[in-house]
Design a protein around this motif. Structure first.
Motif, short mmCIF file in Angstrom:
data_model
loop_
_atom_site.label_atom_id
_atom_site.label_comp_id
_atom_site.label_asym_id
_atom_site.label_seq_id
_atom_site.Cartn_x
_atom_site.Cartn_y
_atom_site.Cartn_z
N GLY A 226 0.79 -1.22 0.00
CA GLY A 226 0.00 0.00 0.00
C GLY A 226 0.82 1.27 0.00
N SER A 262 -3.06 0.21 -8.29
CA SER A 262 -3.82 0.55 -7.08
C SER A 262 -3.64 -0.55 -6.05
CB SER A 262 -5.30 0.74 -7.40
OG SER A 262 -5.85 -0.45 -7.94
N SER A 263 -4.05 -0.29 -4.83
CA SER A 263 -3.89 -1.29 -3.77
C SER A 263 -5.09 -1.27 -2.86
CB SER A 263 -2.61 -1.02 -2.95
OG SER A 263 -2.53 0.33 -2.56
N PRO A 265 -7.06 -2.20 1.01
CA PRO A 265 -6.81 -1.79 2.39
C PRO A 265 -5.80 -2.71 3.06
CG PRO A 265 -8.89 -2.95 2.24
CD PRO A 265 -8.41 -2.78 0.84
N PRO A 266 -5.12 -2.24 4.10
CA PRO A 266 -4.17 -3.09 4.81
C PRO A 266 -4.87 -4.33 5.38
CG PRO A 266 -3.87 -0.80 5.44
CD PRO A 266 -5.13 -0.86 4.63
N ASN A 276 2.88 -2.93 6.47
CA ASN A 276 1.78 -2.71 5.54
C ASN A 276 1.68 -3.90 4.58
OD1 ASN A 276 0.98 -1.61 2.63
ND2 ASN A 276 -0.09 -0.37 4.15
N THR A 278 -0.98 -5.54 1.67
CA THR A 278 -2.20 -5.30 0.89
C THR A 278 -2.22 -6.13 -0.38
OG1 THR A 278 -1.31 -3.53 -0.51
CG2 THR A 278 -2.16 -2.87 1.64
N VAL A 280 -2.45 -5.77 -4.46
CA VAL A 280 -2.04 -4.76 -5.44
C VAL A 280 -2.64 -5.14 -6.79
CG1 VAL A 280 -0.10 -3.57 -6.55
CG2 VAL A 280 0.11 -4.33 -4.17
#
Length: 623
Positions: A226, A262-263, A265-266, A276, A278, A280
């Protein structure tokens, strides 16, 4: 699941031979004929040669001493401020509770240069060697594994591909950025491809203009996913091979600024919560052809080399974790009084502390043996690095768990920090190659190496008069082994006098191990790929052999240098060697039909549980 699916990198090494049967030979062909045996691959790797029953000492004795005076001085200057930072600035409990690293901590780490430890100084980094890196990582592992993952995901794997495979332009463009504040990530794992890295679905297709690849797909569980601006991404690309179009994995350097990245949420994780993690996503990302890393179609090689190159760092970090946990347990045992005695006066607690110290000592020895060999220019260290990761992650769990046990109820409370460490540790047996996969990797790669040498011997028998030296050399070895006269390598000059008995036993076990490998290959041939019960037992023997060699070497160094801890170190080494060689001595029994039938019974029971969706038997009083 088949062995080839479980560990693609190992099975690909096996090659196309149908006769994976092996013995070692140092003999050379005396005539060049059409049937002359092709020279089998040679290596100085201890573990590879172990599979042939050969004791190769060059990477284990003496213990590596790779640091120059200047490098030692640099460590002397670097370690104290890093220790102070983690003691006074970083707050691991708050990081864990907030599920993120405090901004001030991150800023301080960037200022310390902690995100570019091995990047050359001219490109913005500290230019540390592997051994120097290991020492600093050990400090981090002693204090906060979540922060350690953020640092490691960035440099141990995130941009490591640029260091290893980048061309001059790629290095000049990206390395100053990843040392100057931009985070990096390693994007390999996908929802449908965890350990089976070859089955990834993310694709990159060359655009009509020939200047860009168009990247589409998604990755899961990406550390730094993220926050990363620069990512090493692996995708299938179509290539022409033998007149056909086939898919092969290619590595790319991808920037978030390219657009289409884009990524999610954690992730809400069990441990390493402040790092972190996530998903991707890549949607029609235009990646310049100049950002191919290591060549089109070479992504699998790039990925495996990145992972192999960084595994020693995990052992170093977990050596620090174990040292810290052991310190807490020892201090508590020395002061806590029960039944009129301090805990450390009870035999059961003494044994726990001794075993914890032994595991920490082995882990630390592995980390610095592997890093030292890498710094000395060794190329064949991949099995040893895999062993260091497997052993370190298994041992760290045991040591921290036992630390909690010694502290009792106090250890279970959050205040001591050990429950957080235990949660953090659980991932280390899973990521960057699960321990289960790495054991198969060790066994399969060793078998492939051993197999090539027996093939050389078998080819020699087709023209015996031209290869008598090779044939008689092997015949002599087999004869002495068969009548119990084989003694193994003479290690007496390499170890401290007090450890020579243990070293001789290790040498004998290496001979017997080679015989077990050969017998296994004769029995199963190429079918050994699917014999995971057998492979796991061979891997366990390899781990015992290499760890024993490592501690005998390190303790001998301590004695040679007359270190204050020399007697303690030799005690740890001798104790470990005694237990490990005893396990190795039972390997033949573990591969015997009766033992394997027991394993097959367990396999059948496990399959039944899976198919029933749980325990097939009902409770005794089910109504």
């Amino acid at each position: 699941m088949k062995g080839t699916k479980l560990v693609a990198c190992a099975s690909r090494c096996i090659g196309s031979s149908n006769r994976l049967i092996a013995v070692h030979s140092r003999g050379k062909a005396t005539a060049a004929t059409a049937e002359a045996p092709r020279s089998a691959r040679q290596s100085t790797s201890f573990t590879l040669n172990l599979f042939r029953g050969q004791f190769e000492p060059s990477q284990v004795f003496p213990f590596p001493e790779p640091l120059s005076d200047d490098q030692r001085q640099m460590l002397t200057e670097l370690v104290p401020p890093v220790e102070k930072f983690f003691q006074e600035v970083n707050d691991p409990a708050k990081n864990d509770a907030d599920a993120q690293i405090e901004d001030g901590t991150l800023a301080g780490l960037w200022e310390l240069g902690a995100f570019g430890l091995q990047v050359p100084t001219e490109l913005g980094g500290l230019g540390l060697s592997n051994t120097q890196y290991a020492r600093l990582v050990e400090v981090v592992g002693a204090h906060d594994l979540g922060v350690g993952i953020t640092l490691g995901a960035h440099q141990s794997i995130g941009f490591k591909g640029v260091l290893l495979f980048g061309d001059p332009q790629q290095k000049a463009h990206y390395l100053p950025r990843v040392t100057g504040g931009e985070y990096a990530a390693f994007c390999l794992t996908e929802p449908s491809s965890g350990s089976d890295a070859g089955s990834i679905k993310t694709r990159a297709v060359l655009a009509p203009d020939g200047k860009h690849f168009i990247l589409n797909g998604s990755k899961i569980w990406i550390s730094n996913g993220g926050i990363a601006e620069i990512m090493t991404v692996f995708a299938q690309t179509p290539i022409e091979k033998d007149g056909k179009t086939v898919d092969k994995v290619t590595a790319f350097i991808v920037e978030r600024s390219f657009g289409g990245v884009s990524s999610g949420p954690p992730e809400n994780k069990m441990g390493i919560r402040c790092s972190n993690t996530t998903e991707v996503y890549f949607e029609d990302v235009k990646v310049p052809v100049a950002n191919v890393l290591g060549g089109v179609g070479n992504g699998f090689k790039v990925a495996m080399n990145i992972l192999n190159n960084g595994r020693f760092g995990m052992a170093a970090a977990l050596a620090g974790t174990q040292r810290s946990a052991l310190r807490q347990a020892a201090e508590h045992a020395a002061t806590r009084v029960q039944f009129g005695k301090r805990l450390c006066e009870f035999g059961g607690v003494q044994e726990k502390l001794a075993r914890m110290a032994m595991l920490q000592y082995v882990t630390e020895s592995l980390a610095y043996m592997v890093s030292g060999n890498m710094d000395s220019g060794c190329q064949d260290y991949h099995l040893e690095a895999a062993i260091s990761k497997v052993f370190a992650s298994d041992s760290a769990w045991t040591v921290v768990d036992e630390s909690i046990q010694i502290l009792g109820g106090m250890g279970y409370m959050k205040a001591t920090g050990l429950e957080r460490v235990l949660r953090d540790l659980r991932i280390f047996r899973i990521f960057e190659g699960t321990n289960d996969i790495l054991r198969l990797f060790v066994a399969l790669t060793g078998i492939q190496f051993a197999g090539s040498h027996l093939q050389e011997l078998m080819r020699a028998f087709k023209n015996p008069t031209a290869h008598l030296g090779l044939i008689f050399s092997e015949a002599g070895k087999r004869a002495t082994r068969a009548v119990g006269l084989a003694r193994g390598a003479d290690l007496d000059p390499l170890v401290a006098p007090e450890l020579r008995g243990a070293a001789r036993e290790l040498a004998r076990c290496v001979l017997e191990y080679g015989a077990c490998v050969e017998a296994t290959l004769r029995k199963y041939g190429r079918g050994v790929l699917d014999e995971q019960l057998v492979l796991n037992r061979l891997a366990a023997g390899a781990i015992d052999a290499y760890t024993t060699a490592a501690v005998l070497s390190r303790a001998s160094r301590a004695q040679r240098l007359q270190l204050p801890s020399a007697q303690h170190e030799m005690g740890l080494a001798e104790s470990w060697a005694e237990e490990a060689t005893e396990r190795m001595g039972s390997l033949a029994g573990a591969l015997a039909p009766r033992a394997l039938r027991h394993g097959q019974r367990l396999s059948s029971l496990g399959q039944a549980v899976a198919e029933a969706g749980g325990q097939p038997s009902r409770t005794p009083h089910n109504v």
